[in-house]
Design a protein around this motif. Structure first.
Motif, mmCIF file in Angstrom:
data_model
loop_
_atom_site.group_PDB
_atom_site.id
_atom_site.type_symbol
_atom_site.label_atom_id
_atom_site.label_comp_id
_atom_site.label_asym_id
_atom_site.label_seq_id
_atom_site.Cartn_x
_atom_site.Cartn_y
_atom_site.Cartn_z
ATOM 1 N N ALA A 75 -33.570 1.393 37.654
ATOM 2 C CA ALA A 75 -34.751 0.929 38.388
ATOM 3 C C ALA A 75 -36.056 1.181 37.642
ATOM 4 O O ALA A 75 -37.050 0.495 37.874
ATOM 5 N N ASN A 76 -36.062 2.169 36.750
ATOM 6 C CA ASN A 76 -37.290 2.540 36.037
ATOM 7 C C ASN A 76 -37.233 2.214 34.547
ATOM 8 O O ASN A 76 -38.118 2.620 33.800
ATOM 9 N N ARG A 77 -36.235 1.495 34.115
ATOM 10 C CA ARG A 77 -35.970 1.393 32.676
ATOM 11 C C ARG A 77 -37.073 0.706 31.886
ATOM 12 O O ARG A 77 -37.533 1.245 30.864
ATOM 13 N N THR A 78 -37.499 -0.468 32.314
ATOM 14 C CA THR A 78 -38.534 -1.172 31.550
ATOM 15 C C THR A 78 -39.810 -0.348 31.474
ATOM 16 O O THR A 78 -40.449 -0.255 30.419
ATOM 17 N N LEU A 79 -40.187 0.271 32.583
ATOM 18 C CA LEU A 79 -41.398 1.100 32.605
ATOM 19 C C LEU A 79 -41.288 2.248 31.616
ATOM 20 O O LEU A 79 -42.193 2.466 30.794
ATOM 21 N N LEU A 80 -40.183 3.002 31.660
ATOM 22 C CA LEU A 80 -40.046 4.170 30.792
ATOM 23 C C LEU A 80 -39.905 3.794 29.327
ATOM 24 O O LEU A 80 -40.458 4.463 28.443
ATOM 25 N N LEU A 81 -39.168 2.720 29.049
ATOM 26 C CA LEU A 81 -39.020 2.292 27.665
ATOM 27 C C LEU A 81 -40.337 1.761 27.117
ATOM 28 O O LEU A 81 -40.639 1.915 25.930
ATOM 29 N N THR A 82 -41.117 1.131 27.959
ATOM 30 C CA THR A 82 -42.436 0.674 27.525
ATOM 31 C C THR A 82 -43.374 1.858 27.320
ATOM 32 O O THR A 82 -44.119 1.926 26.336
ATOM 33 N N MET A 83 -43.309 2.816 28.257
ATOM 34 C CA MET A 83 -44.213 3.965 28.160
ATOM 35 C C MET A 83 -43.891 4.868 26.980
ATOM 36 O O MET A 83 -44.791 5.458 26.383
ATOM 37 N N VAL A 84 -42.601 4.988 26.611
ATOM 38 C CA VAL A 84 -42.289 5.851 25.473
ATOM 39 C C VAL A 84 -42.896 5.288 24.192
ATOM 40 O O VAL A 84 -43.224 6.032 23.268
ATOM 41 N N VAL A 130 -34.528 6.112 19.228
ATOM 42 C CA VAL A 130 -35.132 6.618 20.460
ATOM 43 C C VAL A 130 -34.982 5.597 21.582
ATOM 44 O O VAL A 130 -34.593 5.932 22.709
ATOM 45 N N ILE A 131 -35.276 4.334 21.294
ATOM 46 C CA ILE A 131 -35.158 3.285 22.306
ATOM 47 C C ILE A 131 -33.713 3.143 22.763
ATOM 48 O O ILE A 131 -33.421 3.028 23.960
ATOM 49 N N SER A 132 -32.789 3.186 21.822
ATOM 50 C CA SER A 132 -31.366 3.063 22.154
ATOM 51 C C SER A 132 -30.909 4.210 23.048
ATOM 52 O O SER A 132 -30.220 4.002 24.058
ATOM 53 N N LEU A 133 -31.296 5.444 22.706
ATOM 54 C CA LEU A 133 -30.864 6.612 23.475
ATOM 55 C C LEU A 133 -31.554 6.658 24.838
ATOM 56 O O LEU A 133 -30.916 6.932 25.860
ATOM 57 N N LEU A 134 -32.851 6.377 24.859
ATOM 58 C CA LEU A 134 -33.580 6.437 26.123
ATOM 59 C C LEU A 134 -33.125 5.335 27.080
ATOM 60 O O LEU A 134 -33.123 5.524 28.296
ATOM 61 N N GLY A 146 -37.630 15.253 31.086
ATOM 62 C CA GLY A 146 -37.554 16.086 29.890
ATOM 63 C C GLY A 146 -37.112 15.312 28.670
ATOM 64 O O GLY A 146 -37.681 15.459 27.573
ATOM 65 N N VAL A 147 -36.081 14.475 28.828
ATOM 66 C CA VAL A 147 -35.619 13.636 27.715
ATOM 67 C C VAL A 147 -36.736 12.698 27.284
ATOM 68 O O VAL A 147 -37.001 12.533 26.086
ATOM 69 N N PHE A 148 -37.404 12.101 28.266
ATOM 70 C CA PHE A 148 -38.498 11.172 27.977
ATOM 71 C C PHE A 148 -39.607 11.849 27.169
ATOM 72 O O PHE A 148 -40.085 11.309 26.162
ATOM 73 N N ILE A 149 -40.034 13.032 27.603
ATOM 74 C CA ILE A 149 -41.145 13.729 26.938
ATOM 75 C C ILE A 149 -40.794 14.091 25.498
ATOM 76 O O ILE A 149 -41.610 13.905 24.571
#
Length: 458
Positions: free
Chosen positions: A155-164, A144-148, A35-38
């Protein structure tokens, strides 16, 4: 749960101390993180739309307002300079008043002031309004990058930060598609009025996105902390008298000087160089691509489609590269992307069969978009939470300087009658410099302490 996350409860019944950041880091990806990601992704999508709409409407604005290529480049740069100052000011402000408040303020600014563009006809007023809108646009990405980076499992950080970061090119892609559908029947001003839709996101950010633990813990907001931790890591068993804390490095005083202390200086300088080169490439190409294509003889509508294909390249390949970044690290993933940028952008000025041209354009979009996404996903690991907003703000400000300089440089080149193929070839320089700079970065002691696995990825 690791032994470092929670200190042992004393035998006399004293309360245990809980490191909230590590509880979140060790959580598993769930609907809270999703939810935060979206919501943060939506904020960036609208941000990207507002960035991209100028490139889509550039040719129409030149014809309607009767301005030269140099003036057009300066007008584009006005928004970019606004983004630079916005990233710098709001990045530092987010370390003071909170990430969430700055995201809300940024959305309001970029929505309202971009909509105002549709109501003006003066070139000089256009410059002023676009500069202010740019401040709002520049505020969003670093925060956004700082908060996310705080509200994603390790374990998923690089993927999610790249995808956002798909949000930026995806928003620009939407602006391109809107241009294809509505530019001719409704005119360029209608595309700016569409930006008001972003205000809907604010209500959901207010109710569903938490602020940084940096602000909750010092204020003793135990109820909010318990609620957030319960959502982020349901497996963590909370105790009524838990004492919450954040890492010591996350409590230091906010100052730009912190970016040059404790082994951060070298990385800070090289990251700034990388940021500058990345957005010089991205905005130099994306802002002028429709116009450059028309100069090569393509019709306006086709040139806007070209921009859409360019942006689609980054959107579709980001998830794949994000996973590669998590597995192999940025130092192994980014050099091939820079090489891809240099080769494909150079090829754009050649007369190629149409299917080959579209493939090259798609691959160019992959490279140009992904180098910035990977950089932004990696940078939070270089700094502690306390100064992360300031670090991202300054880094984004420097990158916005690159995005501000590029449109003007291209405009000056065209005014000086520099051939289009030569203009494309000049983009090789920032690709080479950016690649060298990112390879010069290295993990420091604090990075290794907080994320030991980074050594194997360096």
């Amino acid at each position: 749960m690791s032994d470092t996350t929670v200190s042992k409860t004393l035998e006399n019944g004293a309360a245990r101390r809980v490191n909230v950041n590590k509880v979140i880091d060790e959580g598993k990806f769930n609907k809270f993180f999703f939810g935060v990601f979206i919501l943060l992704l939506l904020a960036l999508i609208f941000d990207g739309y507002d960035m991209g709409v100028y490139g889509v409407t550039l040719t129409s604005i030149m014809a309607d307002m009767g301005i030269s290529p140099t003036q057009t480049g300066l007008l584009a740069s006005a928004g970019m300079y606004g983004m630079m100052f916005g990233a710098l000011f709001f990045g530092m402000l987010s370390d003071v008043i909170g990430r969430k408040k700055v995201i809300i303020i940024g959305i309001f600014i970029y929505s309202i002031f971009n909509a105002l563009v549709a109501l003006i006809s003066s070139y000089h007023l256009f410059v002023v309004v676009r500069f202010i809108a740019g401040m709002g646009m520049g505020a969003i990405t670093p925060v956004v990058i700082s908060l996310l980076s705080e509200y994603t499992p390790r374990a998923n950080r690089t993927l999610l930060l790249t995808m956002v970061m798909i949000g930026i090119p995806l928003g620009q892609l939407f602006s391109s598609l809107a241009g294809v559908a509505f530019l001719e029947p409704l005119g360029w001003k209608a595309l700016y009025l569409f930006t008001l839709v972003a205000l809907v996101v604010v209500a959901f950010v207010v109710s569903h996105v938490p602020d940084s633990m940096k602000f909750y813990v010092p204020r003793g907001e135990s109820k909010t902390i318990k609620k957030v931790l319960g959502k982020a890591n349901p497996d963590f068993k909370q105790v009524e008298n838990d004492i919450y804390e954040i890492s010591q490095t996350n409590t230091q005083k906010v100052s730009i000087t912190n970016l040059f202390k404790d082994g951060y200086a070298g990385n800070t300088i090289f990251i700034w160089i990388t940021f500058f080169c990345n957005l010089y490439l991205f905005f130099g190409v994306s802002t002028w691509l429709p116009k450059l294509m028309t100069m090569l003889g393509y019709p306006l509508k086709s040139s806007v489609v070209f921009l859409a294909v360019f942006l689609l390249g980054g959107v579709l390949t980001t998830p794949i590269v994000g996973r590669l970044g998590d597995k192999y690290g940025y130092r192994k993933v980014m050099p091939p992307l820079y090489l891809l940028c240099a080769i494909t952008i150079s090829l754009l000025s050649f007369q190629l069969p149409m299917i080959v041209f579209y493939i090259v354009l798609f691959l160019a979009g992959c490279g140009v978009t992904l180098i910035q996404s990977i950089t932004l996903a990696t940078v939070p690991d270089f700094y502690p939470l306390a100064i992360r907003g300031t670090a991202m703000g300054w880094g984004s400000a420097v990158s916005r300087l690159g995005s501000a300089v590029a449109p003007t440089v291209v405009g000056v080149q065209l005014s000086a009658n520099v051939p289009v193929n030569v203009v494309f070839l000049t983009f090789i320089i920032p690709a080479v410099v950016g690649c060298i700079a990112i390879l010069m970065t290295k993990p420091n002691a604090e990075m290794i302490k907080s994320n030991p696995s980074i050594i194997s990825k360096a």
